[in-house]
Design a protein around this motif. Structure first.
Motif, mmCIF file in Angstrom:
data_model
loop_
_atom_site.group_PDB
_atom_site.id
_atom_site.type_symbol
_atom_site.label_atom_id
_atom_site.label_comp_id
_atom_site.label_asym_id
_atom_site.label_seq_id
_atom_site.Cartn_x
_atom_site.Cartn_y
_atom_site.Cartn_z
ATOM 1 N N ARG A 87 0.807 -1.218 0.000
ATOM 2 C CA ARG A 87 0.000 0.000 0.000
ATOM 3 C C ARG A 87 0.841 1.268 0.000
ATOM 4 O O ARG A 87 0.307 2.363 0.129
ATOM 5 C CB ARG A 87 -0.930 0.000 1.217
ATOM 6 C CG ARG A 87 -1.936 -1.149 1.202
ATOM 7 C CD ARG A 87 -2.861 -1.077 2.394
ATOM 8 N NE ARG A 87 -3.828 -2.170 2.371
ATOM 9 C CZ ARG A 87 -4.754 -2.357 3.305
ATOM 10 N NH1 ARG A 87 -4.839 -1.519 4.343
ATOM 11 N NH2 ARG A 87 -5.587 -3.378 3.213
ATOM 12 N N ASN A 88 2.122 1.129 -0.115
ATOM 13 C CA ASN A 88 3.012 2.279 -0.133
ATOM 14 C C ASN A 88 3.997 2.084 -1.272
ATOM 15 O O ASN A 88 4.908 1.268 -1.190
ATOM 16 C CB ASN A 88 3.739 2.395 1.211
ATOM 17 C CG ASN A 88 4.611 3.636 1.299
ATOM 18 O OD1 ASN A 88 5.455 3.871 0.453
ATOM 19 N ND2 ASN A 88 4.396 4.423 2.355
ATOM 20 N N ALA A 89 3.806 2.829 -2.345
ATOM 21 C CA ALA A 89 4.609 2.631 -3.554
ATOM 22 C C ALA A 89 6.091 2.867 -3.304
ATOM 23 O O ALA A 89 6.943 2.127 -3.804
ATOM 24 C CB ALA A 89 4.103 3.554 -4.668
ATOM 25 N N VAL A 96 12.105 -3.673 -3.322
ATOM 26 C CA VAL A 96 12.471 -4.362 -4.561
ATOM 27 C C VAL A 96 13.833 -3.893 -5.059
ATOM 28 O O VAL A 96 14.689 -4.701 -5.462
ATOM 29 C CB VAL A 96 11.392 -4.154 -5.630
ATOM 30 C CG1 VAL A 96 11.838 -4.733 -6.968
ATOM 31 C CG2 VAL A 96 10.068 -4.782 -5.199
ATOM 32 N N ARG A 97 14.056 -2.587 -5.009
ATOM 33 C CA ARG A 97 15.317 -2.025 -5.515
ATOM 34 C C ARG A 97 16.526 -2.651 -4.833
ATOM 35 O O ARG A 97 17.455 -3.109 -5.506
ATOM 36 C CB ARG A 97 15.336 -0.514 -5.295
ATOM 37 C CG ARG A 97 16.675 0.125 -5.652
ATOM 38 C CD ARG A 97 16.752 1.578 -5.201
ATOM 39 N NE ARG A 97 18.052 2.144 -5.509
ATOM 40 C CZ ARG A 97 18.448 3.361 -5.144
ATOM 41 N NH1 ARG A 97 17.610 4.142 -4.462
ATOM 42 N NH2 ARG A 97 19.658 3.798 -5.444
#
Length: 207
Positions: A87-89, A96-97
């Motif tokens: 829920r938090n881009a 992920v990065r």
């Protein structure tokens, strides 16, 4: 629902087992030895033709390889565990990065440090190893600078990135160097070693 995780203690399978423990999933850890004279090496090729660890077999019989891909798959299959924020881009992108950064920028360099003869003749192997280790240290310092949580990479709590960072950092540099230059990374590892859900797995791999 039972997973089968193929790996060896202290290998990249540790981050996957940590994820399974954090999720609370049922799984079997299948100890797998590779290399010459390893009885399980030939049979393992049927699971992962590249012969690399780890590999994860889902309860449905699907096979996943590559540590970062396995972590992302588990996070998507078990979203309630929050290993990749949904829920938090910005938080999701960060998780992920840095998982991918460890997998692509640090993990491959460790093979050069451990096996320089695979990449250069004997006269150049020592120099290659030294330069690869220097690059690894520089990349860990880049990760260290990105940590804004306490003790996690992100303030929202542990993600797959923390598992990857803690696991791979055990191989590539000495404890004295990490303590001096990367206290945030050491704090992540210490937190996993003390966290109720992951303590037993961490100690089994890195006691």
């Amino acid at each position: 629902m039972t997973y089968a995780l193929y790996g060896s203690l202290g290998s990249g399978a540790a981050m996957v087992e940590l994820a399974l423990a954090e999720i609370g999933a049922d799984y079997e850890f299948v100890k797998t030895r590779l290399g010459k004279g390893a009885g399980s090496a030939g049979a393992y090729r049927a699971v992962n033709p590249t012969g690399k660890l780890p590999a994860l077999v889902t309860p449905e019989g699907e096979i996943y390889t590559e540590s970062a891909a396995i972590l992302l798959t588990l996070a998507d299959r078990h979203p309630s565990a929050g290993l990749v924020p949904r829920r938090n881009a910005a938080a999701r992108a960060k998780a992920v990065r840095w998982t991918v950064f460890v997998a692509s920028e640090i993990y491959p360099m460790i093979e050069i440090v451990d096996y320089p003869g695979r990449f250069a003749d004997q006269s150049a192997a020592a120099t290659l190893k030294e330069r690869a280790l220097a690059r690894i240290k520089g990349r860990w310092e880049t990760v260290e600078a990105a940590i804004d949580g306490n003790p996690w990479l992100h303030t929202r709590g542990p993600t797959i990135a923390d598992l990857a960072i803690a696991n791979v950092s055990r191989w590539s540099t000495g404890k004295r160097w990490r303590k001096k230059h990367c206290p945030g990374i050491e704090a992540i590892a210490d937190a996993l070693a003390q966290r109720e859900s992951t303590r037993a797995v961490w100690l089994r791999h890195f006691a």
